[in-house]
Design an enzyme around this catalytic site. Structure first.
Site: not given
Length: 402
Positions: A162, A294, A305, A326, A331, A390
């Site tokens: 990502c 994010h 976050e 998003k 996403h 990830f």
């Protein structure tokens, strides 16, 4: 160190078939997420996504090109075409050798992969098309963009889940800043809204069945999207000399690794990435007016976050605005940071902060100045764009108004 500016932008995603359409949709708080439409979707437990509606490859490419291009390559080429047209850049023989491409993608040609797995394993065929490998390889989009515009400098693909697009944009920025190149096309593309792509993500149990609600207390997971965004990065004096319109300036970039867990986010890595981008740009905490988060809509990501932003910015955290687009386009995995950079440019250029739609209930673990549901007007001179992937790979960009 040379200054690096953005002189062209292009995009295609669930919110629009251009950068301008996408930014208008973001400003209006429009939702591009809806029911998925592809073969065997009824076999999935997740059947929503940010899918590009009404897309037909034959409207944009010849039959010969379609044979060569997976959908993720097609989307990258469409975004690059718009970015180059807006920039007005003419690639001369001399510039050709001083210009390149860095694009991000996580899955590459997953449409091609899914179709051909079906062909071999489901339909029992013993042969596949000879161009399967050139279509599905992760560097296909970057290679075809470089060929389309005769860009003979550094050209390659970054695949860091990502964070792929932010890593790609950051590395392109560093190349121009250091003098390695004068111009770079950069961004990202992803098209994994296929049966196998969704089925794989279902296994992680991080997907929502009913919508993306970042930072909202009732959030229940992420929603996938598809699309691409590409930007023309140019050395400032080069852009100025040819009278190019400057959309924004990239002034800082940092990347870190959590080195702790393959799927769970780590606050320390996010903190170091944001601090590194600020230091690289020479920005003070109180100069940042907006963070494009994010913000995936998962419980773990959003909580971590927000805690990282709070630690980095301290008392200033309550003054800056934060949002996750998003919630509108889904996403885009490897392409997500590229599309989200449009929200950063919109904040700097137009003074419009894109909202986090579907924000229904305040979460004490996300106690920041989240822009809920409706866009806000604000004079912003510097922003951050966060991407946390990830594998514990973090990439943060700092941009400023010129």
């Amino acid at each position: 160190m040379r200054r690096v500016v953005i002189t062209g932008q292009g995009a295609v995603n669930a919110l629009g078939m251009s950068a301008d359409e996408t930014m208008r949709a973001m400003a209006e708080g429009r939702c591009g997420i809806g029911p998925l439409e592809f073969k065997d979707v009824e076999r999935l437990s997740i059947n929503i996504g940010g899918q590009i509606r009404g897309y037909r490859a034959e409207d944009h490419f010849s039959r010969q090109e379609i044979v060569l291009f997976d959908k993720f390559t097609q989307l990258a080429l469409l975004a690059a075409r718009e970015a180059m047209e807006q920039s007005g850049l003419q690639v001369t023989d001399a510039l050709s050798r001083q210009a390149g491409v860095v694009l991000g993608t996580a899955g590459g040609g997953l449409q091609t992969q899914d179709e051909n797995y079906r062909s071999v394993y489901e339909d029992g065929k013993n042969r596949v098309h000879p161009f399967v490998v050139p279509r599905l390889m992760n560097n296909a989009a970057a290679s075809h963009v470089s060929m389309a515009y005769r860009l003979q400098g550094p050209s390659y693909t970054v695949a860091t889940a990502c964070a792929s697009s932010n890593h790609a944009i950051g590395q392109a920025f560093q190349m121009v800043r250091s003098g390695m190149t004068d111009v770079m096309l950069t961004g990202g593309s992803e098209s994994m809204l296929v049966f196998g792509g969704i089925k794989a993500w279902e296994g992680l149990r991080v997907m929502s069945k009913d919508g993306c609600r970042p930072f909202s207390a009732n959030r229940n997971g992420m929603v996938q999207g598809e699309g691409a965004a590409v930007f023309v990065l140019e050395e400032y004096e080069h852009a100025k000399a040819r009278g190019a319109e400057i959309l924004a300036e990239i002034t800082g970039f940092a990347m870190t690794s959590d080195a702790s867990d393959i799927v769970m986010p780590n606050k320390v890595g996010a903190v170091r990435a944001m601090q590194g981008a600020l230091a690289d740009a020479g920005l003070n905490l109180d100069e940042i007016g907006y963070i494009n988060a994010h913000g995936t809509g998962t419980a773990a990501n959003d909580r971590t976050e927000c805690a990282a932003v709070r630690e980095v910015f301290g008392d200033h955290a309550d003054a800056l605005r934060i949002s996750s687009t998003k919630s509108m386009h889904g996403h885009l995995i490897g392409g997500t940071g590229a599309v989200e950079l449009l929200a950063c440019i919109m904040a700097l250029r137009d003074g419009v902060i894109a909202p986090t739609i579907n924000h229904e209930e305040a979460d004490p673990d996300c106690d920041l100045n989240v822009v809920p549901n409706v866009a806000q007007e604000a004079a912003v001179s510097a922003v951050l764009s966060n991407a946390f992937a990830f594998g514990g790979l973090n990439a943060v960009l700092a941009l400023q108004k010129v």
